[in-house]
Design an enzyme around this catalytic site. Structure first.
Site, PDB file in Angstrom:
ATOM      1  N   ASP A 104      -1.980  88.558  43.214  1.00  0.00           N
ATOM      2  CA  ASP A 104      -0.803  88.342  44.051  1.00  0.00           C
ATOM      3  C   ASP A 104      -0.523  86.841  44.086  1.00  0.00           C
ATOM      4  OD1 ASP A 104       1.168  88.865  46.118  1.00  0.00           O
ATOM      5  OD2 ASP A 104      -0.034  90.620  46.654  1.00  0.00           O
ATOM      6  N   ASP A 204       5.034  87.238  45.272  1.00  0.00           N
ATOM      7  CA  ASP A 204       5.397  87.512  46.653  1.00  0.00           C
ATOM      8  C   ASP A 204       6.674  86.799  47.095  1.00  0.00           C
ATOM      9  OD1 ASP A 204       4.200  88.600  49.284  1.00  0.00           O
ATOM     10  OD2 ASP A 204       4.635  86.527  49.826  1.00  0.00           O
ATOM     11  N   GLU A 258       8.598  90.425  43.827  1.00  0.00           N
ATOM     12  CA  GLU A 258       8.996  91.123  45.044  1.00  0.00           C
ATOM     13  C   GLU A 258      10.219  90.423  45.609  1.00  0.00           C
ATOM     14  OE1 GLU A 258       7.636  92.131  49.576  1.00  0.00           O
ATOM     15  OE2 GLU A 258       7.507  90.144  48.690  1.00  0.00           O
ATOM     16  N   HIS A 334       1.615  97.968  51.060  1.00  0.00           N
ATOM     17  CA  HIS A 334       0.925  97.507  52.277  1.00  0.00           C
ATOM     18  C   HIS A 334       1.879  97.041  53.372  1.00  0.00           C
ATOM     19  CE1 HIS A 334       2.060  93.957  50.169  1.00  0.00           C
ATOM     20  NE2 HIS A 334       1.712  93.201  51.197  1.00  0.00           N
ATOM     21  N   ASP A 335       3.166  96.984  53.072  1.00  0.00           N
ATOM     22  CA  ASP A 335       4.154  96.552  54.078  1.00  0.00           C
ATOM     23  C   ASP A 335       4.960  97.725  54.611  1.00  0.00           C
ATOM     24  OD1 ASP A 335       3.538  93.866  53.693  1.00  0.00           O
ATOM     25  OD2 ASP A 335       5.107  93.583  52.187  1.00  0.00           O
TER      26      ASP A 335
HETATM   27  O1  TEU Z   1       6.517  90.510  52.006  1.00  0.00           O
HETATM   28  C1  TEU Z   1       7.805  89.920  51.939  1.00  0.00           C
HETATM   29  C2  TEU Z   1       8.677  90.405  53.044  1.00  0.00           C
HETATM   30  O2  TEU Z   1       8.196  90.822  54.052  1.00  0.00           O
HETATM   31  C3  TEU Z   1      10.117  90.224  52.876  1.00  0.00           C
HETATM   32  O3  TEU Z   1      10.364  89.852  51.558  1.00  0.00           O
HETATM   33  C4  TEU Z   1      10.989  91.396  53.157  1.00  0.00           C
HETATM   34  O4  TEU Z   1      12.274  90.886  53.150  1.00  0.00           O
HETATM   35  C5  TEU Z   1      10.826  92.090  54.453  1.00  0.00           C
HETATM   36  O5  TEU Z   1       9.579  92.746  54.523  1.00  0.00           O
HETATM   37  C6  TEU Z   1      11.927  93.122  54.619  1.00  0.00           C
HETATM   38  O6  TEU Z   1      11.630  93.978  55.668  1.00  0.00           O
HETATM   39  C7  TEU Z   1       5.491  89.790  51.424  1.00  0.00           C
HETATM   40  C8  TEU Z   1       4.169  90.504  51.578  1.00  0.00           C
HETATM   41  O7  TEU Z   1       4.223  91.727  50.889  1.00  0.00           O
HETATM   42  C9  TEU Z   1       3.839  90.638  53.022  1.00  0.00           C
HETATM   43  O8  TEU Z   1       2.661  91.365  53.253  1.00  0.00           O
HETATM   44  C10 TEU Z   1       3.714  89.252  53.605  1.00  0.00           C
HETATM   45  O9  TEU Z   1       3.551  89.335  54.996  1.00  0.00           O
HETATM   46  C11 TEU Z   1       4.929  88.390  53.304  1.00  0.00           C
HETATM   47  O10 TEU Z   1       5.366  88.487  51.955  1.00  0.00           O
HETATM   48  C12 TEU Z   1       4.579  86.951  53.529  1.00  0.00           C
HETATM   49  O11 TEU Z   1       3.715  86.499  52.539  1.00  0.00           O
END
Ligand code: TEU
Ligand code: CA
Length: 562
Positions: A104, A204, A258, A334-335
């Site tokens: 990542d 990311d 992403e 994971h989000d």
């Molecule tokens: O997620 C990115 C992120 O949260 C945003 O790009 C997105 O726009 C949002 O979630 C929309 O609801 C990444 C990782 O996957 C996440 O776990 C981290 O917390 C975040 O970046 C910060 O590094």
């Protein structure tokens, strides 16, 4: 792709990927936290499922304000996860099993404990402009941008007596990509990892690295405020192309960016040699389907989604990407909440609907990304208090609503939290029916979901299980080139129960029928000639030979060779 065009074969188009959230995967030393040796122990497990690419969420040294997405040192491993030797051993074990590894890459921001930030705070010459610092009175942030974790995107630093920008948590200051020294340091760090022999990166939140001149205020209707101006900023292609030319271009690796807020029309400028050199994008259009108009944490209008809309989005990405561009297919990570809870039915039809989601993931055009636990149909859990949550994003949003006076307490948003929280996917992996689901011999850092006695890997490897269905689908995709490279065509776009498509490569056509509902439905599509249909794989014990005029039971699926 037209029939007479040669197929642009790439290893990364053919693989099935699996994402690991290391903290919650497998604990090898009983401290309650998943770790790298714990993953190494399970490489044989991944291999038996048929996985060929592993995406490892951040394992770098971090104070864990955002579970590793706040990096303190890019070139060392988090103590809790092990050592660099453990990591080398994992890479070797994966490669022995022909499983590739992607790391990542988190370079929109660092931790506030990163050496660069510590130096920047002290205005030490080289690092002075490594982050976004702005003057201003301590009670008035430089602009109206909001953070993804709630509150303002600015925090006042007493030491430097200036504000610094953080689009995520206040402990995740944004790097200043305008500064060529920042870009140099990032490129050398990336090369350091590539030289170790990894197979690429998931990148990311990379669409936020270019901030517009003057950092203008953003639209307050959007969430977070400012996303209209800091998303896909003016120099983004320049920065990405430069990074590609200096790093990825020199290795046989894959990159997946992403990028929330990316449309298919924008994708071509990022993807491929004629774009920025990226290979795939994790877009969010389907993740935004069931959230309210004010975004993911809007307390109104969440929870509903329509199959027709879902199909429209997925099909648009299937058919409108450039000829040489490629999709990343995912439903969760994971989000996000657990896929069977969100897009299936985690009660009456958990098995059937989890298998349906698996079928979708492995038969559409693109590289499938599975998230740990989906192969056994892990579900959302139930959060009953603010204290029971870990995710800074969920907590930040609740705190914001309380501060604004929109809600009084957790109870007022309990349903939304239980629908949307990122914490659902972070409960530990369920391996066995025994104590702590076999995840740890100590106290798990985060509670195990209550259903682990029923839902666990051991139980899921026998019979006509979700796990076995994933394994069959992965094997099928390995066997049938049409499932990888075939053209996609959607039927019945408006049907709210059936998701029906074909994949065609040369002479070969495969039909996929998904009854994406909990009611039976009759399949009747005159446009598809099914007299010679040969069933390949279904998710009920007896699948029909000829699907035409046949009733598909709740969440029933069928794959046919036509
Ligand atoms: O997620 C990115 C992120 O949260 C945003 O790009 C997105 O726009 C949002 O979630 C929309 O609801 C990444 C990782 O996957 C996440 O776990 C981290 O917390 C975040 O970046 C910060 O590094
Ligand atoms: Ca451990």
């Amino acid at each position: 792709m037209s029939i007479d065009q040669p197929i642009d074969r790439q290893w990364w188009k053919e693989v099935t990927a699996y994402q690991i959230y290391p903290r919650s995967f497998n604990d090898s030393n009983g401290d309650g936290v998943g770790d790298i040796p714990g993953i190494t122990e399970k490489v044989g497990y991944l291999d038996s499922l048929g996985i060929d690419l592993l995406w490892l969420c951040p394992v770098y040294d971090s104070p864990n304000a955002d579970n590793g997405y706040d990096i303190r040192d890019y070139q060392s491993i988090m103590d809790e996860f092990g050592t660099i030797d453990d990591w080398e051993a994992l890479l070797a074990e994966l490669h022995d099993h022909d499983i590739r590894l992607i790391m990542d890459l988190v370079v929109n921001h660092t931790s506030d404990e990163h050496e660069w930030f510590e130096q920047s705070r002290r205005r030490n010459s080289k690092y002075e402009d490594y982050y976004y610092w702005r003057d201003g009175p301590p009670d008035e942030p430089p602009n109206n941008w909001g953070s993804f974790m709630g509150g303002s995107a600015w925090t006042y630093d007493e030491r430097r007596e200036q504000w610094y920008l953080h689009l995520f948590d206040e402990r995740q200051p944004d790097l200043n990509w305008r500064n060529p020294a920042v870009r140099d340091d990032i490129a050398s760090m990336v090369t350091w990892w590539l030289e170790k022999g990894i197979d690429g990166f998931r990148i990311d939140a990379i669409n936020y690295i270019s901030k517009p001149d003057g950092l203008p205020d953003g639209d307050t209707e959007l969430s977070p405020t400012g996303i209209d101006v800091f998303g896909h900023g003016p120099r983004i292609h320049e920065y990405l192309r430069e990074l590609y030319d200096r790093t990825f271009a020199n290795y046989d690796v894959v990159t997946i960016a992403e990028m929330a807020g990316t449309t298919v029309d924008m994708a071509g400028d990022y993807l491929g040699e004629d774009g920025d050199g990226l290979d795939m994008i994790f877009h969010f259009e389907h993740m935004d389907l069931d959230v309210g108009p004010g975004g993911r944490w809007d307390t109104e209008g969440w929870g509903e989604w329509s199959l027709a809309e879902f199909k429209e989005i997925m099909s648009r990405w299937q058919t409108e990407l450039g000829e040489d561009d490629w999709n990343a297919i995912y439903l969760g990570n994971h989000d996000q909440p657990r896929i069977v809870s969100r897009f299936g039915d985690d009660e009456a039809y958990r098995e059937e609907s989890a298998k349906l989601l698996a079928t979708f993931l492995l038969t559409t055009r693109g590289t499938p990304f599975l998230y740990q636990g989906d192969e056994i149909g892990m579900t959302n859990t139930e959060f009953t208090s603010l204290d029971g949550l870990d995710d800074p994003m969920t907590i930040g949003f609740i705190e914001d609503l309380i501060a604004e006076g929109t809600i009084d307490s957790f109870e007022d948003v309990r349903d939304l939290v239980n629908y949307m929280s990122r914490d659902h996917s972070r409960t530990p992996m369920q391996w066995f029916a025994e104590t702590n689901a076999g995840f740890t011999e100590g106290d798990p850092w985060f509670p195990i979901a209550e259903n682990y006695q029923e839902i666990n890997v051991e139980a899921a490897r026998t019979g006509e299980s979700i796990w076995n269905h994933y394994q069959s689908l992965i094997a099928l995709r390995d066997e049938l080139e049409v499932l990888v490279y075939g053209e996609y065509e959607l039927y019945l776009p408006d049907d709210e129960q059936l998701y029906t498509y074909t994949r065609t490569l040369g002479e070969e056509t495969v039909l996929v029928v998904l009854n994406w509902s909990d009611e039976p439905v009759t399949f009747d599509v005159g446009a598809i000639e099914t007299d010679d249909a040969e069933p390949i794989l279904g998710n009920y014990e007896e699948s029909p030979d000829n699907p035409q005029g046949r009733e598909f039971r709740p969440y029933e699926t069928g794959i046919y060779r036509l």
